[in-house]
Scaffold this motif. Structure first.
Motif, PDB file in Angstrom:
ATOM      1  N   TYR A 152       0.877  -1.313   0.264  1.00 13.35           N
ATOM      2  CA  TYR A 152       0.053   0.056   0.271  1.00 13.35           C
ATOM      3  C   TYR A 152       1.194   1.337   0.285  1.00 13.35           C
ATOM      4  CZ  TYR A 152       1.775   1.220   4.532  1.00 13.35           C
ATOM      5  OH  TYR A 152       2.366   1.114   6.051  1.00 13.35           O
ATOM      6  N   SER A 153       0.617   2.679  -0.605  1.00 17.19           N
ATOM      7  CA  SER A 153       1.164   3.154  -0.104  1.00 17.19           C
ATOM      8  C   SER A 153      -0.090   4.590   0.458  1.00 17.19           C
ATOM      9  CB  SER A 153       1.718   3.985  -1.448  1.00 17.19           C
ATOM     10  OG  SER A 153       0.764   4.138  -2.494  1.00 17.19           O
ATOM     11  N   GLN A 154       0.522   5.701   0.267  1.00 16.74           N
ATOM     12  CA  GLN A 154      -0.646   7.169   1.020  1.00 16.74           C
ATOM     13  C   GLN A 154      -0.315   8.379  -0.293  1.00 16.74           C
ATOM     14  OE1 GLN A 154      -2.693   7.366   3.455  1.00 16.74           O
ATOM     15  NE2 GLN A 154      -1.364   5.735   4.840  1.00 16.74           N
ATOM     16  N   TRP A 155      -1.635   8.648  -0.387  1.00 16.66           N
ATOM     17  CA  TRP A 155      -1.605   9.671  -1.355  1.00 16.66           C
ATOM     18  C   TRP A 155      -1.873  10.521  -0.907  1.00 16.66           C
ATOM     19  CZ3 TRP A 155      -4.358   8.618  -6.413  1.00 16.66           C
ATOM     20  CH2 TRP A 155      -3.523   6.993  -7.422  1.00 16.66           C
ATOM     21  N   MET A 156      -0.831  11.854  -1.266  1.00 18.89           N
ATOM     22  CA  MET A 156      -1.693  13.485   0.220  1.00 18.89           C
ATOM     23  C   MET A 156      -2.176  13.894  -0.712  1.00 18.89           C
ATOM     24  SD  MET A 156       2.738  14.816  -0.102  1.00 18.89           S
ATOM     25  CE  MET A 156       2.149  15.923   1.736  1.00 18.89           C
ATOM     26  N   THR A 157      -3.225  15.138  -0.399  1.00 14.25           N
ATOM     27  CA  THR A 157      -4.180  16.164  -0.795  1.00 14.25           C
ATOM     28  C   THR A 157      -3.423  16.589  -1.273  1.00 14.25           C
ATOM     29  OG1 THR A 157      -4.256  16.809   1.053  1.00 14.25           O
ATOM     30  CG2 THR A 157      -5.889  15.436   0.404  1.00 14.25           C
ATOM     31  N   ARG A 158      -3.892  17.758  -2.604  1.00 11.69           N
ATOM     32  CA  ARG A 158      -3.299  18.876  -3.414  1.00 11.69           C
ATOM     33  C   ARG A 158      -2.336  19.794  -2.434  1.00 11.69           C
ATOM     34  NH1 ARG A 158      -3.751  23.705  -5.895  1.00 11.69           N
ATOM     35  NH2 ARG A 158      -2.533  23.700  -8.515  1.00 11.69           N
ATOM     36  N   ASP A 159      -3.901  20.380  -1.198  1.00  7.89           N
ATOM     37  CA  ASP A 159      -2.858  21.110  -0.623  1.00  7.89           C
ATOM     38  C   ASP A 159      -1.803  20.888   0.075  1.00  7.89           C
ATOM     39  OD1 ASP A 159      -4.324  22.912  -1.907  1.00  7.89           O
ATOM     40  OD2 ASP A 159      -6.335  22.736  -0.356  1.00  7.89           O
ATOM     41  N   SER A 160      -2.417  19.776   0.413  1.00 11.37           N
ATOM     42  CA  SER A 160      -0.809  19.024   1.740  1.00 11.37           C
ATOM     43  C   SER A 160      -0.121  19.399   0.642  1.00 11.37           C
ATOM     44  CB  SER A 160      -1.821  18.003   2.087  1.00 11.37           C
ATOM     45  OG  SER A 160      -2.538  18.083   3.044  1.00 11.37           O
ATOM     46  N   LEU A 161       0.602  18.224  -0.332  1.00 14.56           N
ATOM     47  CA  LEU A 161       1.644  18.002  -0.939  1.00 14.56           C
ATOM     48  C   LEU A 161       2.684  19.882  -0.608  1.00 14.56           C
ATOM     49  CD1 LEU A 161       3.826  17.410  -3.459  1.00 14.56           C
ATOM     50  CD2 LEU A 161       1.964  17.649  -4.520  1.00 14.56           C
ATOM     51  N   LEU A 162       1.856  21.049  -1.768  1.00 12.31           N
ATOM     52  CA  LEU A 162       2.664  22.381  -1.560  1.00 12.31           C
ATOM     53  C   LEU A 162       1.934  22.787  -0.647  1.00 12.31           C
ATOM     54  CD1 LEU A 162      -0.185  22.853  -5.102  1.00 12.31           C
ATOM     55  CD2 LEU A 162       2.569  22.075  -4.508  1.00 12.31           C
ATOM     56  N   GLY A 163       1.225  22.831   0.204  1.00 14.49           N
ATOM     57  CA  GLY A 163       1.433  23.419   1.479  1.00 14.49           C
ATOM     58  C   GLY A 163       2.877  22.670   2.245  1.00 14.49           C
ATOM     59  N   VAL A 164       2.927  21.140   2.328  1.00 15.44           N
ATOM     60  CA  VAL A 164       4.224  21.199   2.806  1.00 15.44           C
ATOM     61  C   VAL A 164       5.513  21.299   2.614  1.00 15.44           C
ATOM     62  CG1 VAL A 164       5.713  19.013   3.113  1.00 15.44           C
ATOM     63  CG2 VAL A 164       3.484  18.728   4.183  1.00 15.44           C
ATOM     64  N   LEU A 165       5.637  21.568   0.599  1.00 18.79           N
ATOM     65  CA  LEU A 165       6.925  22.082  -0.552  1.00 18.79           C
ATOM     66  C   LEU A 165       6.985  23.835   0.564  1.00 18.79           C
ATOM     67  CD1 LEU A 165       6.124  21.039  -3.498  1.00 18.79           C
ATOM     68  CD2 LEU A 165       8.231  20.409  -1.554  1.00 18.79           C
ATOM     69  N   GLU A 166       5.442  23.851   1.094  1.00 15.43           N
ATOM     70  CA  GLU A 166       6.161  25.461   1.252  1.00 15.43           C
ATOM     71  C   GLU A 166       6.483  25.514   2.234  1.00 15.43           C
ATOM     72  OE1 GLU A 166       3.507  29.758   2.483  1.00 15.43           O
ATOM     73  OE2 GLU A 166       2.574  28.061   1.666  1.00 15.43           O
ATOM     74  N   ASP A 167       6.300  24.771   4.091  1.00 19.52           N
ATOM     75  CA  ASP A 167       6.933  25.010   5.014  1.00 19.52           C
ATOM     76  C   ASP A 167       8.481  24.571   5.280  1.00 19.52           C
ATOM     77  OD1 ASP A 167       4.280  25.287   6.066  1.00 19.52           O
ATOM     78  OD2 ASP A 167       3.863  23.405   6.498  1.00 19.52           O
ATOM     79  N   LEU A 168       8.975  23.788   4.036  1.00 17.70           N
ATOM     80  CA  LEU A 168      10.362  23.136   3.815  1.00 17.70           C
ATOM     81  C   LEU A 168      10.832  24.628   2.789  1.00 17.70           C
ATOM     82  CD1 LEU A 168       9.106  19.805   2.522  1.00 17.70           C
ATOM     83  CD2 LEU A 168      10.554  20.123   4.951  1.00 17.70           C
ATOM     84  N   GLY A 169      10.405  25.437   2.665  1.00 16.65           N
ATOM     85  CA  GLY A 169      10.715  26.609   2.522  1.00 16.65           C
ATOM     86  C   GLY A 169      11.072  26.631   0.736  1.00 16.65           C
ATOM     87  N   MET A 170      10.345  25.999   0.217  1.00 21.27           N
ATOM     88  CA  MET A 170      10.566  26.065  -1.100  1.00 21.27           C
ATOM     89  C   MET A 170       9.079  26.628  -1.919  1.00 21.27           C
ATOM     90  SD  MET A 170      11.938  22.165  -2.131  1.00 21.27           S
ATOM     91  CE  MET A 170      13.638  22.036  -2.116  1.00 21.27           C
ATOM     92  N   THR A 171       9.808  27.976  -3.356  1.00 19.27           N
ATOM     93  CA  THR A 171       9.070  28.185  -3.997  1.00 19.27           C
ATOM     94  C   THR A 171       7.954  27.254  -5.338  1.00 19.27           C
ATOM     95  OG1 THR A 171       9.275  30.313  -3.278  1.00 19.27           O
ATOM     96  CG2 THR A 171       8.118  29.750  -5.548  1.00 19.27           C
ATOM     97  N   ALA A 172       7.132  26.856  -5.196  1.00 24.68           N
ATOM     98  CA  ALA A 172       6.774  25.903  -5.839  1.00 24.68           C
ATOM     99  C   ALA A 172       5.952  26.270  -7.145  1.00 24.68           C
ATOM    100  CB  ALA A 172       5.592  24.055  -5.176  1.00 24.68           C
ATOM    101  N   ILE A 173       6.378  26.072  -8.301  1.00 29.27           N
ATOM    102  CA  ILE A 173       5.521  26.085  -9.682  1.00 29.27           C
ATOM    103  C   ILE A 173       5.316  25.175 -10.290  1.00 29.27           C
ATOM    104  CG2 ILE A 173       5.816  26.553 -12.530  1.00 29.27           C
ATOM    105  CD1 ILE A 173       8.438  28.179 -10.984  1.00 29.27           C
TER     106      ILE A 173
END
Length: 298
Positions: A214-235
């Motif tokens: 099995y695996s775990q699928w993130m939601t779109r908001d969670s994915l982009l939010g975690v990247l932001e919390d990691l100090g990254m700008t996502a395009i």
């Protein structure tokens, strides 16, 4: 009857096609000059887009997670990457990569093993990390994002994600992905994931999933939010909702020290006009692609 060691020999004349036939019927990619599958992994629009976002692959040290059959590795090597370390934990896929590299002659180091413990050690840094078709196969995708962000300031991701609007209509999602969310904390953020079970795909000879059932699928908001919390700008690039497995998204995430979206658009009215006209999704996209090299004020 017990298999004889003689069954591992061939009496056919040597060729790259013959080597590929070792895994006959299990190839996914359309390999240049050979064929085999129908997936255009060796001329993939997603990698072309990521190349424009990251300023080109030329001269970069790249860590690739899960190369499958080496298609994206081939593209980055041909684009001039100075060093590519490509790690594959599926033994069949790893051997396919070696066969392809032997046939197409490109510069990369393929290694067999699990990239997660390697990243967790935090011993190496790279100019760029590519994780295409990887994140949605993880049992802990947030841990992988965090470890990637420690190993590089720039990350390229293509992944499926959980879209609640498709959960009740997409047949494969209804069977394989739970509608019940799991919530975990990442700093102050509440991250939502949904369990995905491989089920019958575990017996498919073309299976290219993770190492657990099995695996775990993130939601779109969670994915982009975690990247932001990691100090990254996502395009974000291509995003589609009609794939048989569910929604997927293409993301380039990078650190931009001192960057402010509002300030950049204020200081560069021509960029603001281009964003308003739909030529760019954000000022950050313009800055990454053009503004930084142009010396634009941020």
């Amino acid at each position: 009857m017990k298999e004889s060691e003689l069954d591992h020999y061939t009496t056919e004349p040597p060729s790259h096609e013959l080597a590929c036939s070792i895994f006959e019927g299990s190839w996914s990619s359309d390999v240049p000059g050979i064929g085999l599958g129908d997936v255009p992994a060796f001329n993939d629009h997603r990698i072309h887009w990521l190349e424009t976002q990251c300023g080109g692959f030329g001269g970069k040290s790249i860590l690739e997670l899960g190369p499958l059959e080496g298609g994206h590795t081939y593209m980055m090597a041909r684009a001039g990457a100075s060093n590519i370390l490509s790690i594959e934990s599926n033994s069949k896929a790893f051997l396919k990569c070696l066969i392809v590299q032997n046939a197409l002659k490109f510069n990369a180091q393929f290694m067999y093993g699990d990239f997660r413990p390697m990243l967790a050690k935090r011993e190496r840094r790279f100019d760029l990390i590519l994780a295409s078709g990887v994140l949605y196969h993880m049992t802990d995708p947030v841990a992988l994002l965090s470890d990637m962000a420690r190993a590089s300031d720039s990350i390229c991701i293509w992944t499926h994600y959980y879209d609640p609007n498709l959960a009740g209509t997409n047949a494969r999602m209804k069977r394989h992905v739970s509608p019940d969310p799991t919530h975990t904390r990442f700093g102050d953020r509440l991250v939502e994931t949904h369990r995905h079970d491989y089920l019958e795909f575990l017996t498919n000879e073309k299976f290219a999933g993770g190492s657990a059932p099995y695996s775990q699928w993130m939601t779109r908001d969670s994915l982009l939010g975690v990247l932001e919390d990691l100090g990254m700008t996502a395009i974000t690039g291509t995003e589609e909702f009609d794939h048989e497995a569910g929604a997927h998204i293409l993301v380039f995430a990078t650190r931009l020290p001192g960057y402010s979206e509002n300030s950049y658009l204020t200081n560069n009215p021509d960029v603001a006009a281009a964003v308003d006209a739909g030529q760019f999704k954000s000022g950050a996209e313009h800055y990454i692609r053009y503004g930084k090299s142009e010396g634009r004020q941020i």
